[in-house]
Design an enzyme around this catalytic site. Structure first.
Site, PDB file in Angstrom:
ATOM      1  CB  ALA A 109      -0.452   0.032   1.454  1.00  0.00           C
ATOM      2  N   GLY A 110       2.117   1.466   0.203  1.00  0.00           N
ATOM      3  CA  GLY A 110       3.107   2.589   0.946  1.00  0.00           C
ATOM      4  C   GLY A 110       3.162   3.009  -0.826  1.00  0.00           C
ATOM      5  NE  ARG A 139      15.159   6.402   0.801  1.00  0.00           N
ATOM      6  CZ  ARG A 139      15.437   5.026   1.144  1.00  0.00           C
ATOM      7  NH1 ARG A 139      14.956   4.376   2.441  1.00  0.00           N
ATOM      8  NH2 ARG A 139      16.695   4.489   0.906  1.00  0.00           N
ATOM      9  CG  ASP A 188       9.885  -3.459  -0.585  1.00  0.00           C
ATOM     10  OD1 ASP A 188       9.456  -4.298   0.298  1.00  0.00           O
ATOM     11  OD2 ASP A 188      11.090  -1.619   0.434  1.00  0.00           O
ATOM     12  CE  LYS A 232       0.581  -2.116 -36.509  1.00  0.00           C
ATOM     13  NZ  LYS A 232      -0.356  -0.788 -36.655  1.00  0.00           N
ATOM     14  NE  ARG A 261      10.519   2.223 -61.508  1.00  0.00           N
ATOM     15  CZ  ARG A 261      11.119   1.238 -63.013  1.00  0.00           C
ATOM     16  NH1 ARG A 261      11.053   1.594 -63.943  1.00  0.00           N
ATOM     17  NH2 ARG A 261      10.994   0.066 -61.874  1.00  0.00           N
TER      18      ARG A 261
END
Ligand code: UD1
Ligand code: CA
Length: 440
Positions: free
Chosen positions: A11-12, A16, A100, A328, A417
């Site tokens: 939850a923190g 830092r 963590d 892609k 072309r």
């Protein structure tokens, strides 16, 4: 028998980290920090419940279906466990750990639970070696080596800071004892008036075990970006070592996300980046500085150097993607060759077709994406622009430099072309004029 529950504290804010993103969502090798902790829980056969708070919705979303409880104000690790009580079993063993500690392994959790249940202690804390400058809580033992309490680095005396054994933040508790006898008694600590879970350790004195784990790296808590980097490097080493054991040659630094899957006899040259759900079949070679993002390579395909394969790319068996080719949502059939300098997007390309250097699928009109389909055994001349939606048939030949805006039927020759003009004997004259004009 029901599984043991693991309560993951996440939850923190992680102040830092200096980040807009909640600490436990920072990715390591493509997986959020808390996701690594959940993987360790799964490997140990534990049932997780996650305490969320800061950016709760985003954290919940990253967790998929894992049950969560809300700690709306973050008033310390002890308070976090208090908030979870309604979601916890009141008998048997309860594991509590932090979101963590991404390097923690499932086998270490299993060993902790096994030791805890063997001794019948009220609490077993997993400890690790530390140095004086570490910010971890210190394990204070009595003269006989029994654990007395944990003192947080911020509240420790110089003598206590010199203690070389630290709290890893991972514990196994007797669930009923913790919930009924200890949680209600936790008192706030200065400077932030937080409730420390570590006070529960002191309460267990006499029926308290500590399991020393030699590898402090594995148990490291990530509190800032430097630690995040160190943890990610270590996890990358672990991933790469596992793939080497599984028959993959990794010939230099390689960045391989946790969810990537590689078959035997894949070769990765130095500097390859494999992201997301990339899947590579056996015999494939990926040359240096290629980046694959959720791409699929079928058997014996070769890619790069300097290729970028984005999501939805499938490279068929024996196909060849060369340098400076971007793809892609491109399905390339068996034996397709796209050797140089191309963009292939929203495209389907049949077996044994050759895509000349510089070929571009013009898939976007500024509003929508459109598809290009090319048949089998086609030869697309260099520097062709294929303006989608467009289709080019089997066995076709497209002249170099063409801009193809209309579909080309099977077996057709298409050239789109300007015609070349030649003015014989005019070069010297023209050069003279140009020189005069330049004043040289
Ligand atoms: C904690 C331990 C410390 C131990 C270290 C190991 C306490 C008081 N200290 O310190 O002894 O050496 O871990 O890494 O437990 N959290 C919440 N709600 C809160 C506060 C924290 O869910 O109100 C979560 C955080 O998101 C984090 C975990 O609990 O995942 C640990 O909190 P953190 O602030 O990082 O504790 P440390 O100071 O590292
Ligand atoms: Ca921490």
């Amino acid at each position: 028998m029901s599984k043991t529950t693991a309560l993951v504290l996440a939850a923190g804010k992680g102040t830092r980290m200096r980040s807009r993103l909640a600490k436990v969502l920072h990715p390591l090798c493509g997986r959020p920090m808390v996701g690594w902790v959940l993987t360790a829980c799964a490997d140990a056969g534990l049932d997780p419940v996650v305490v969320v708070g800061h950016q709760a919705d985003a954290v919940r979303e990253a967790l998929g279906g894992v049950p969560t409880v809300l700690q709306s104000e973050q008033r310390g690790t002890g308070h976090a466990v208090q908030c979870a009580v309604s979601a916890l079993p009141r008998e048997g063993t309860l594991v509590v750990l932090a979101g963590d500690t991404p390097r923690l392994r499932g086998e270490t959790l299993s060993a902790l639970v096994a030791r805890h249940e063997e001794t019948g202690a009220r609490c077993t804390v997993l400890t690790m070696p530390c140095s004086p400058e570490d910010a971890y809580g210190r394990i204070v033992r009595d003269a006989d080596g029994g654990v007395l309490r944990i003192v947080e680095a911020a509240n420790a005396t110089p003598e206590e800071l010199a203690i070389t054994e630290a709290n890893s933040g991972t514990y196994a508790f007797d669930a009923a004892w913790l919930i009924d006898e200890v949680l209600p008694t936790l008192k706030p600590h200065p400077p932030k008036d937080e409730l420390y879970l570590t006070d529960a350790i002191e309460a267990a004195a006499g029926q308290l075990e500590a399991l020393r784990h030699p590898d402090a790296g594995e148990l490291m808590g990530v509190n800032d970006r430097q630690a995040l980097h160190e943890a990610e490097c270590a996890l990358q080493e672990r991933i790469n070592a596992d793939w080497r054991q599984a028959g993959v040659s990794i010939r230099g630094p390689a960045y391989i996300d946790a969810e990537v899957e590689l078959a035997e006899d894949v070769t990765l040259h130095p500097g390859v980046v494999l992201r997301g759900a990339t899947r590579i079949a056996s015999g494939c070679v990926v040359y240096s500085y290629s980046v694959l993002e959720s791409a699929v390579l079928e058997q014996d395909a070769r890619v790069g150097p300097f290729a970028r394969l984005r999501e939805g790319t499938v490279v068929g068996r024996d196909a060849r993607i060369g340098n400076f080719v971007e793809t892609k949502k491109a399905i390339l059939g068996e034996g397709v060759k796209a050797g140089h300098l191309s963009y292939l997007g929203d495209a389907e390309i049949g077996a044994d077709t050759n895509i000349g250097a510089g070929t571009i699928t013009c898939n976007y009109d500024g509003y929508a994406k459109h598809k290009t389909s090319i048949g089998e055994r086609a030869f697309i001349g260099s520097n062709t622009a294929l303006v989608a939606p467009v289709s080019v048939g089997d066995d076709t030949l497209v002249g170099a430099g063409s801009t193809i805006t209309q579909s080309v039927p099977d077996d057709a020759l298409a050239i789109g072309r300007g015609r070349q003009k030649v003015f014989e004997g005019r070069a010297t004259d023209m050069k003279k004029k140009l020189k005069e004009r330049s004043g040289k």
